[in-house]
Motif scaffolding. Structure first.
Motif, mmCIF file in Angstrom:
data_model
loop_
_atom_site.group_PDB
_atom_site.id
_atom_site.type_symbol
_atom_site.label_atom_id
_atom_site.label_comp_id
_atom_site.label_asym_id
_atom_site.label_seq_id
_atom_site.Cartn_x
_atom_site.Cartn_y
_atom_site.Cartn_z
ATOM 1 N N ILE A 23 -4.823 2.232 10.018
ATOM 2 C CA ILE A 23 -4.458 3.218 11.036
ATOM 3 C C ILE A 23 -3.356 4.138 10.530
ATOM 4 C CG2 ILE A 23 -3.349 3.459 13.308
ATOM 5 C CD1 ILE A 23 -5.056 1.136 14.262
ATOM 6 N N PHE B 38 0.513 13.320 8.292
ATOM 7 C CA PHE B 38 1.754 13.583 7.564
ATOM 8 C C PHE B 38 2.128 12.261 6.914
ATOM 9 C CE2 PHE B 38 3.776 11.276 10.918
ATOM 10 C CZ PHE B 38 3.104 11.681 12.072
ATOM 11 N N GLY C 298 5.166 2.434 6.370
ATOM 12 C CA GLY C 298 4.413 2.177 7.594
ATOM 13 C C GLY C 298 5.268 1.683 8.759
ATOM 14 N N PRO D 254 -1.314 6.485 5.780
ATOM 15 C CA PRO D 254 -1.762 7.834 6.150
ATOM 16 C C PRO D 254 -3.262 8.032 5.926
ATOM 17 C CG PRO D 254 -0.321 7.900 4.210
ATOM 18 C CD PRO D 254 -0.295 6.505 4.729
ATOM 19 N N GLY E 242 -0.775 10.029 12.120
ATOM 20 C CA GLY E 242 -0.867 11.486 12.086
ATOM 21 C C GLY E 242 -1.010 11.981 10.668
ATOM 22 N N LEU F 126 4.843 9.430 6.021
ATOM 23 C CA LEU F 126 6.146 8.818 6.275
ATOM 24 C C LEU F 126 6.565 8.068 5.015
ATOM 25 C CD1 LEU F 126 5.154 7.269 9.700
ATOM 26 C CD2 LEU F 126 6.758 9.159 9.397
ATOM 27 N N LEU G 247 -0.933 -0.014 8.081
ATOM 28 C CA LEU G 247 -0.456 1.306 8.491
ATOM 29 C C LEU G 247 -0.421 2.169 7.249
ATOM 30 C CD1 LEU G 247 0.113 1.509 11.463
ATOM 31 C CD2 LEU G 247 0.789 -0.758 10.711
HETATM 32 N N1 ADE Z 1 2.643 5.338 6.198
HETATM 33 C C1 ADE Z 1 3.044 6.494 5.676
HETATM 34 N N2 ADE Z 1 2.644 7.537 6.398
HETATM 35 C C2 ADE Z 1 1.952 7.016 7.470
HETATM 36 C C3 ADE Z 1 1.281 7.567 8.574
HETATM 37 N N3 ADE Z 1 1.214 8.878 8.780
HETATM 38 N N4 ADE Z 1 0.698 6.733 9.456
HETATM 39 C C4 ADE Z 1 0.725 5.406 9.251
HETATM 40 N N5 ADE Z 1 1.341 4.818 8.226
HETATM 41 C C5 ADE Z 1 1.954 5.607 7.334
#
Ligand code: ADE
Length: 244
Positions: A131, A136, A141, A89, A134, A138, A87
């Motif tokens: 994957i 943005f 994950g 971004p 979106g 986080l 996971l």
């Molecule tokens: N880890 C930090 N941001 C994420 C995102 N947007 N999607 C998946 N994992 C992430």
């Protein structure tokens, strides 16, 4: 389905997975969710899972030796060895199609990152898929993995009360989903659309499809581009949009 989740914050998952549809699916034996604390595979006294980036820069990077050891050991727990999903971004953006594709697998191994990310060798030589939920960032994950697991579990046969639910919900036809109403038939002077109380199923289905098209055209017009509308639907839509 068997899901293995690797994370340094296994406790984050307890609330979301202990409620509602995911909980029912686990209890019903449709899916098993196995949480693994990556820190268990850290070898030093301080249980270090991250280190400074080569070349400098902000943040910390998850150590490849620990992430590989954790994942390889977890992979041994069941015969299917793919997909191993990071996971991040930087991954491909999660869509309805990917959710359906993943729901057909017997096993998913999900790795949640923290800090600035993973050592690149984890991306290159361990993950089979990456994957993002979106565009943005986080803090890790974990929340993305929760969203993915929730969306996937809904598509396991038997997980929802009615199998029709996943067929009719948003995105299944590439459209956003029509508004829903329940009783009372009039609330603060706002009535439920006549057709929904008519009992005419054919008309209700037609109305819903048109409402789906209209909502999609207003909110996510790019989704309509890949869709075939009938001439009648196209004319109706043009009329509605012209009236705005
Ligand atoms: N880890 C930090 N941001 C994420 C995102 N947007 N999607 C998946 N994992 C992430």
């Amino acid at each position: 389905m068997r899901i293995d989740l690797l994370t340094i914050f296994p406790d984050m998952f307890r609330g979301p997975f202990d409620e509602s549809i995911v909980k029912r699916a686990v209890e019903g034996g449709l899916v098993s969710i196995n949480l693994h604390d990556i820190r268990r595979w850290a070898e030093d006294r301080h249980k270090t899972v991250d280190d400074y980036p080569y070349g400098g820069g902000p943040g910390m990077v998850m150590k490849p030796d620990v992430v590989f050891a954790a994942t390889e050991s977890v992979l041994e727990l069941a015969p299917q060895r793919e997909p191993v999903i990071l996971l991040t971004p930087a991954g491909r953006r999660l869509t309805h199609e990917i959710v359906v594709e993943l729901a057909a697998k017997e096993r998913l191994v999900l790795i949640c990152g923290r800090y600035e990310g993973f050592d690149a060798r984890v991306h290159e030589h361990l993950a089979t898929d990456e994957i993002s939920i979106g565009d943005f960032v986080l803090s890790g994950g974990e929340l993305a993995a929760m969203a993915l697991v929730d969306a996937v579990v809904r598509h396991i046969p038997g997980a929802l009360g009615s199998p029709q639910s996943t067929v009719e919900e948003s995105f299944a036809e590439g459209l956003l989903e029509a508004p829903h109403y329940t009783r009372p038939p009039e609330f603060r002077g706002w009535p439920v659309p006549e057709v929904l109380v008519s009992g005419n199923h054919g008309e209700v289905a037609k109305w819903r499809r048109l409402q789906n098209i209209l909502l999609t055209a207003r909110r996510r017009p790019e989704l309509l581009a890949s869709l075939e509308l009938t001439a009648e639907e196209g004319e109706w839509l043009a009329l509605q949009l012209g009236e705005q």
